[in-house]
Design a protein around this motif. Structure first.
Motif, PDB file in Angstrom:
ATOM      1  N   SER A 119       0.282  37.329 -15.709  1.00  0.00           N
ATOM      2  CA  SER A 119      -0.773  36.401 -16.113  1.00  0.00           C
ATOM      3  C   SER A 119      -2.096  36.807 -15.485  1.00  0.00           C
ATOM      4  O   SER A 119      -2.156  37.694 -14.622  1.00  0.00           O
ATOM      5  CB  SER A 119      -0.414  34.964 -15.703  1.00  0.00           C
ATOM      6  N   ARG A 121      -5.894  35.194 -13.857  1.00  0.00           N
ATOM      7  CA  ARG A 121      -6.578  34.023 -13.320  1.00  0.00           C
ATOM      8  C   ARG A 121      -8.058  34.372 -13.151  1.00  0.00           C
ATOM      9  O   ARG A 121      -8.400  35.317 -12.436  1.00  0.00           O
ATOM     10  CB  ARG A 121      -5.967  33.619 -11.982  1.00  0.00           C
ATOM     11  N   THR A 123     -11.811  33.163 -11.963  1.00  0.00           N
ATOM     12  CA  THR A 123     -12.631  32.212 -11.222  1.00  0.00           C
ATOM     13  C   THR A 123     -14.048  32.765 -11.183  1.00  0.00           C
ATOM     14  O   THR A 123     -14.315  33.862 -11.676  1.00  0.00           O
ATOM     15  CB  THR A 123     -12.101  32.012  -9.786  1.00  0.00           C
ATOM     16  N   ASP A 128      -8.178  37.836 -11.169  1.00  0.00           N
ATOM     17  CA  ASP A 128      -6.885  38.067 -10.534  1.00  0.00           C
ATOM     18  C   ASP A 128      -5.789  38.334 -11.557  1.00  0.00           C
ATOM     19  O   ASP A 128      -5.754  37.718 -12.625  1.00  0.00           O
ATOM     20  CB  ASP A 128      -6.479  36.856  -9.695  1.00  0.00           C
ATOM     21  N   GLU A 130      -1.565  38.513 -11.844  1.00  0.00           N
ATOM     22  CA  GLU A 130      -0.246  38.277 -11.253  1.00  0.00           C
ATOM     23  C   GLU A 130       0.668  39.424 -11.668  1.00  0.00           C
ATOM     24  O   GLU A 130       0.939  39.621 -12.851  1.00  0.00           O
ATOM     25  CB  GLU A 130       0.322  36.954 -11.746  1.00  0.00           C
ATOM     26  N   TRP A 188      -0.517  38.561  -6.293  1.00  0.00           N
ATOM     27  CA  TRP A 188      -1.764  38.625  -7.054  1.00  0.00           C
ATOM     28  C   TRP A 188      -2.612  39.787  -6.578  1.00  0.00           C
ATOM     29  O   TRP A 188      -2.800  39.978  -5.371  1.00  0.00           O
ATOM     30  CB  TRP A 188      -2.554  37.326  -6.905  1.00  0.00           C
ATOM     31  N   PHE A 228      -6.112  31.183 -19.628  1.00  0.00           N
ATOM     32  CA  PHE A 228      -6.242  31.736 -18.280  1.00  0.00           C
ATOM     33  C   PHE A 228      -5.882  30.673 -17.253  1.00  0.00           C
ATOM     34  O   PHE A 228      -6.190  29.491 -17.386  1.00  0.00           O
ATOM     35  CB  PHE A 228      -7.677  32.196 -18.034  1.00  0.00           C
ATOM     36  N   ARG A 229      -5.219  31.155 -16.195  1.00  0.00           N
ATOM     37  CA  ARG A 229      -5.026  30.289 -15.040  1.00  0.00           C
ATOM     38  C   ARG A 229      -6.367  30.159 -14.333  1.00  0.00           C
ATOM     39  O   ARG A 229      -7.087  31.127 -14.123  1.00  0.00           O
ATOM     40  CB  ARG A 229      -4.005  30.893 -14.065  1.00  0.00           C
ATOM     41  N   THR A 230      -6.726  28.977 -13.912  1.00  0.00           N
ATOM     42  CA  THR A 230      -7.981  28.754 -13.188  1.00  0.00           C
ATOM     43  C   THR A 230      -7.701  27.905 -11.954  1.00  0.00           C
ATOM     44  O   THR A 230      -6.724  27.151 -11.882  1.00  0.00           O
ATOM     45  CB  THR A 230      -9.016  28.035 -14.076  1.00  0.00           C
ATOM     46  N   LEU A 231      -8.579  28.034 -10.977  1.00  0.00           N
ATOM     47  CA  LEU A 231      -8.448  27.237  -9.761  1.00  0.00           C
ATOM     48  C   LEU A 231      -9.296  25.973  -9.855  1.00  0.00           C
ATOM     49  O   LEU A 231     -10.356  26.007 -10.444  1.00  0.00           O
ATOM     50  CB  LEU A 231      -8.885  28.060  -8.546  1.00  0.00           C
TER      51      LEU A 231
END
Length: 231
Positions: A119, A121, A123, A128, A130, A188, A228-231
């Motif tokens: 995946s 991520r 920001t 990033d 994974e 990551w 997308f994975r986000t923080l």
């Protein structure tokens, strides 16, 4: 066919229109069909037969097969249009290279080392990935070379510039480095942030060093519809 080739070379005198003047020769217009790569090509000027040799209009025929014609200082010069296009691409920073962009997850194996990108991520300050690195060798310790990692975004996307960023200073998941035979490491890989976060595709290049040789992995990620994975 021999006459056709001879005619093409010698027929360079016919730049526009059929014109021939000599008291000792007679030119005869022929009705031969011209085929280029299997398809018939209609020329505005007909082939001409002179003493058994077939002459063709060089400019029109050269243009049909991808060449430019120039007459300089008494010399006839043919230049491939493809070379001109390559020069233009180089000067503009573009490329015709085609990559196979695929959906995640993507796995690549190079000489018993397997890398999977699971995946992404995004920001403000980082890009990033994974990943899992599996060492399937029998007797070779391997080490990710994060300093060689590079990320690119929006490759060959109309209206966007191809942006590249390098590795982030901190990569705690892979700081201890070495992966023993038959072991794996998951975590990551962090790269610097992208200015344009409207990402249509991503490229990721990373290397793994072993005792015997270096292995390089290149991933081409299709980000269309990717969440997308986000923080």
């Amino acid at each position: 066919m021999k006459k056709l080739v001879t005619g093409f070379i010698c027929g360079a005198i016919f730049f526009s229109g059929i014109a021939f003047a000599a008291s000792n020769f007679t030119a005869k217009v022929e009705e031969h069909k011209i085929y280029i790569n299997g398809q018939e090509k209609a020329l505005s000027d007909k082939p001409v037969s002179i003493e058994g040799n077939l002459y063709l209009p060089v400019r029109e025929l050269a243009d049909a097969i991808g060449y430019r014609v120039a007459f300089e200082n008494g010399d006839i010069k043919l230049t491939s249009k493809k070379k001109d296009e390559q020069k233009e691409s180089t000067s503009s920073g573009s490329t015709d290279t085609k990559f196979d962009f695929r959906k995640l997850p993507i796995t690549q194996t190079v000489k018993d080392v397997e890398v999977t990108v699971h995946s992404v991520r995004l920001t403000e300050g980082k890009t990033d990935f994974e990943i899992t690195i599996k060492n399937n060798t029998a007797d070779e310790n391997i080490t990710p070379v994060l300093g060689n990692t590079e990320v690119g975004a929006n490759y060959s996307i109309e209206g966007k510039s191809y942006e590249t960023v390098g590795i982030s200073p901190a990569n705690p998941d892979f700081e201890d480095g070495s992966i023993k035979p038959k072991k794996e490491k998951h975590g990551w890989v962090s790269n610097q942030g992208l200015e344009d976060r409207d990402v249509k595709n991503l490229t990721l290049s990373l290397s793994v060093n072993g005792k015997k040789e270096k292995r390089t992995f290149k991933f081409y990620i299709d980000c269309k519809d990717l969440k997308f994975r986000t923080l």
